[in-house]
Design a protein around this motif. Structure first.
Motif, short mmCIF file in Angstrom:
data_model
loop_
_atom_site.label_atom_id
_atom_site.label_comp_id
_atom_site.label_asym_id
_atom_site.label_seq_id
_atom_site.Cartn_x
_atom_site.Cartn_y
_atom_site.Cartn_z
N ALA A 126 0.82 -1.22 0.00
CA ALA A 126 0.00 0.00 0.00
C ALA A 126 0.85 1.27 0.00
CB ALA A 126 -0.95 0.01 1.19
N MET A 127 1.96 1.29 0.72
CA MET A 127 2.80 2.49 0.77
C MET A 127 3.42 2.79 -0.59
SD MET A 127 2.82 4.17 3.62
CE MET A 127 4.32 5.14 3.60
N GLN B 56 -5.09 9.11 0.02
CA GLN B 56 -6.55 9.07 -0.07
C GLN B 56 -7.05 7.66 -0.40
OE1 GLN B 56 -8.38 11.98 -2.66
NE2 GLN B 56 -10.33 10.91 -2.65
N GLU B 57 -6.36 6.98 -1.31
CA GLU B 57 -6.75 5.61 -1.67
C GLU B 57 -6.58 4.66 -0.50
OE1 GLU B 57 -5.82 5.60 -6.47
OE2 GLU B 57 -4.15 5.25 -5.06
N ILE B 58 -5.53 4.85 0.29
CA ILE B 58 -5.34 4.02 1.47
C ILE B 58 -6.48 4.25 2.45
CG2 ILE B 58 -3.88 3.56 3.48
CD1 ILE B 58 -1.45 4.22 1.64
N SER C 134 8.09 -3.70 -0.88
CA SER C 134 7.61 -5.05 -0.66
C SER C 134 6.28 -5.27 -1.38
CB SER C 134 7.41 -5.28 0.84
OG SER C 134 6.87 -6.56 1.06
N GLY C 135 6.18 -6.38 -2.07
CA GLY C 135 4.91 -6.79 -2.62
C GLY C 135 4.64 -6.42 -4.06
N VAL C 136 5.49 -5.62 -4.67
CA VAL C 136 5.27 -5.22 -6.05
C VAL C 136 6.58 -5.37 -6.81
CG1 VAL C 136 4.68 -3.31 -7.58
CG2 VAL C 136 3.45 -3.60 -5.45
#
Length: 172
Positions: A19-20, A26-28, A51-53
């Motif tokens: 997410a970061m 705003q999306e978070i 992490s994660g992407v």
């Protein structure tokens, strides 16, 4: 799990690892509000944007880095954004399981030195910042193999020592 009164608590959570990196503030906020409306009470989140992407960019969507020079020197603008996420989550009754290490390669791949001493300094910096923040649990030690235990376990323990030395008593 049990809550502060000792009553059983069912954790309904999801992983929002990247997410970061991939969402605007705003999306978070919108995502957390949606999940709260759906009955979610937890998220697992890596506070670093690598992490994660699988992408060349290892920054937030608008170019923020988590550190200034070393992992012991927090970039204030970046961490203010993370503070806001924690505040939003807490206001919605969502516990954030923060996974700050365990993916030590992320530090290394992004040009940051990382060892036991720096892990302790990072733990102290984050512990001082979040000691009084409600609704967090530190989650450590995922995604590495037994062959790496001798390398990474001491770093995790040093990180925890740093948290505790700064007065952070959250569950680890």
């Amino acid at each position: 799990l049990v809550d502060e009164a000792g009553d059983p608590l069912l954790l309904r959570a999801e992983a929002v690892w990247s997410a970061m990196q991939t969402l605007t503030p705003q999306e978070i906020d919108e995502h957390l509000a949606l999940r709260a409306s759906q009955g979610f009470n937890g998220v697992i989140m890596h506070p670093f944007p690598w992490s994660g992407v699988d992408t060349d960019s290892r920054q937030t969507i608008d170019g923020l880095e988590p550190f200034d020079g070393t992992v012991a020197n927090l970039n204030e603008e970046y961490w203010e954004r993370f503070d806001a996420i924690l505040a939003t989550a807490a206001s919605l009754g969502i516990t954030v399981f923060i996974a700050p290490i365990g993916l030590t390669w992320g530090f290394e791949e992004n040009g940051y030195d990382y060892d036991e001493s720096l892990a302790a300094q990072l733990g102290e910096a984050l512990g001082a910042r979040y000691a009084d923040t409600p609704g967090i649990v530190w989650m450590l030690g995922m995604d590495y193999d037994e062959v790496d235990w001798d390398t990474y376990d001491p770093m995790m323990m040093s990180f925890i020592d740093g948290l505790r030395s700064a007065g952070d008593e959250h569950l680890v």
